[in-house]
Design a protein around this motif. Structure first.
Motif, mmCIF file in Angstrom:
data_model
loop_
_atom_site.group_PDB
_atom_site.id
_atom_site.type_symbol
_atom_site.label_atom_id
_atom_site.label_comp_id
_atom_site.label_asym_id
_atom_site.label_seq_id
_atom_site.Cartn_x
_atom_site.Cartn_y
_atom_site.Cartn_z
ATOM 1 N N THR A 81 -0.180 -13.658 -5.002
ATOM 2 C CA THR A 81 0.853 -12.702 -5.388
ATOM 3 C C THR A 81 0.318 -11.285 -5.230
ATOM 4 O O THR A 81 -0.794 -10.988 -5.661
ATOM 5 C CB THR A 81 1.273 -12.926 -6.856
ATOM 6 N N TYR A 82 1.149 -10.419 -4.614
ATOM 7 C CA TYR A 82 0.803 -9.012 -4.416
ATOM 8 C C TYR A 82 1.881 -8.179 -5.104
ATOM 9 O O TYR A 82 2.951 -7.967 -4.548
ATOM 10 C CB TYR A 82 0.729 -8.663 -2.935
ATOM 11 N N GLU A 83 1.589 -7.720 -6.303
ATOM 12 C CA GLU A 83 2.582 -6.965 -7.073
ATOM 13 C C GLU A 83 2.597 -5.498 -6.662
ATOM 14 O O GLU A 83 1.548 -4.890 -6.443
ATOM 15 C CB GLU A 83 2.292 -7.070 -8.569
ATOM 16 N N GLN A 84 3.806 -4.937 -6.555
ATOM 17 C CA GLN A 84 3.963 -3.504 -6.265
ATOM 18 C C GLN A 84 3.579 -2.744 -7.524
ATOM 19 O O GLN A 84 4.185 -2.944 -8.578
ATOM 20 C CB GLN A 84 5.408 -3.201 -5.872
ATOM 21 N N ALA A 85 2.586 -1.891 -7.441
ATOM 22 C CA ALA A 85 2.020 -1.226 -8.614
ATOM 23 C C ALA A 85 3.052 -0.440 -9.419
ATOM 24 O O ALA A 85 3.120 -0.573 -10.630
ATOM 25 C CB ALA A 85 0.870 -0.319 -8.192
ATOM 26 N N ARG A 140 9.628 -5.645 -12.643
ATOM 27 C CA ARG A 140 8.402 -5.763 -11.865
ATOM 28 C C ARG A 140 8.774 -6.466 -10.571
ATOM 29 O O ARG A 140 9.750 -7.215 -10.529
ATOM 30 C CB ARG A 140 7.351 -6.571 -12.629
ATOM 31 N N ALA A 141 8.008 -6.244 -9.522
ATOM 32 C CA ALA A 141 8.324 -6.860 -8.237
ATOM 33 C C ALA A 141 7.047 -7.158 -7.460
ATOM 34 O O ALA A 141 6.072 -6.410 -7.550
ATOM 35 C CB ALA A 141 9.224 -5.933 -7.424
ATOM 36 N N ALA A 142 7.100 -8.249 -6.712
ATOM 37 C CA ALA A 142 5.911 -8.655 -5.957
ATOM 38 C C ALA A 142 6.306 -9.474 -4.747
ATOM 39 O O ALA A 142 7.364 -10.097 -4.704
ATOM 40 C CB ALA A 142 4.989 -9.485 -6.846
ATOM 41 N N TYR A 143 5.411 -9.456 -3.767
ATOM 42 C CA TYR A 143 5.491 -10.383 -2.655
ATOM 43 C C TYR A 143 4.578 -11.554 -3.006
ATOM 44 O O TYR A 143 3.493 -11.360 -3.550
ATOM 45 C CB TYR A 143 4.986 -9.753 -1.360
ATOM 46 N N VAL A 144 5.008 -12.752 -2.667
ATOM 47 C CA VAL A 144 4.153 -13.923 -2.802
ATOM 48 C C VAL A 144 3.923 -14.468 -1.408
ATOM 49 O O VAL A 144 4.848 -14.925 -0.746
ATOM 50 C CB VAL A 144 4.778 -15.002 -3.715
ATOM 51 N N ASN A 145 2.684 -14.341 -0.961
ATOM 52 C CA ASN A 145 2.300 -14.859 0.336
ATOM 53 C C ASN A 145 2.026 -16.344 0.137
ATOM 54 O O ASN A 145 1.128 -16.725 -0.599
ATOM 55 C CB ASN A 145 1.059 -14.121 0.841
ATOM 56 N N ARG A 152 0.819 -1.227 0.000
ATOM 57 C CA ARG A 152 0.000 0.000 0.000
ATOM 58 C C ARG A 152 0.843 1.262 0.000
ATOM 59 O O ARG A 152 0.475 2.254 -0.608
ATOM 60 C CB ARG A 152 -0.943 0.008 1.200
ATOM 61 N N ASN A 153 1.951 1.244 0.721
ATOM 62 C CA ASN A 153 2.802 2.425 0.809
ATOM 63 C C ASN A 153 4.231 2.021 0.465
ATOM 64 O O ASN A 153 5.013 1.664 1.330
ATOM 65 C CB ASN A 153 2.733 3.048 2.200
#
Length: 109
Positions: free
Chosen positions: A55-59, A41-46, A20-21
């Motif tokens: 997957t939560y990609e950083q916008a 591109r970058a993301a966290y994978v829970n 979010r931030n």
């Protein structure tokens, strides 16, 4: 294009909060800075220990990377100018920090 993934075993809500931030949680921005590619591109994978894997990609990791770089350059400039750096540790980040003895967190006012 490069795609950086960081795996998390925390709750999905906490992982969502991370993206979010992007200027507060700088982990993905830092990885992007290390790669130096404007297409990254970058993301966290829970990994879903408490639910499904998601997957939560950083916008906009490029904007976050550039902001992080500016911030680091500014801090280095201040240090070079003789300014001190106040310790900023707080909360659970300090509990397991390997540098706790250096910043002397236990003696802060």
């Amino acid at each position: 294009e490069p795609f950086v993934i960081d795996y998390k075993t925390e709750s999905s809500a906490k992982t969502r909060d991370r993206i979010r931030n992007a200027e507060e949680d700088t982990q993905l921005a830092f990885y992007a800075a290390l790669l130096g590619d404007d297409r990254v591109r970058a993301a966290y994978v829970n990994v879903g220990e408490r639910g499904e894997t998601r997957t939560y990609e950083q916008a906009d990791v490029i904007a976050a990377r550039d902001s992080l770089r500016r911030g680091i350059a500014g801090e280095i400039g201040r240090i070079a100018g003789g300014e001190g750096m106040p310790a900023l540790g707080e909360g659970t980040a300090c509990e397991f920090c390997g540098a706790r003895g250096l910043c002397r967190k236990d003696f802060w006012e």
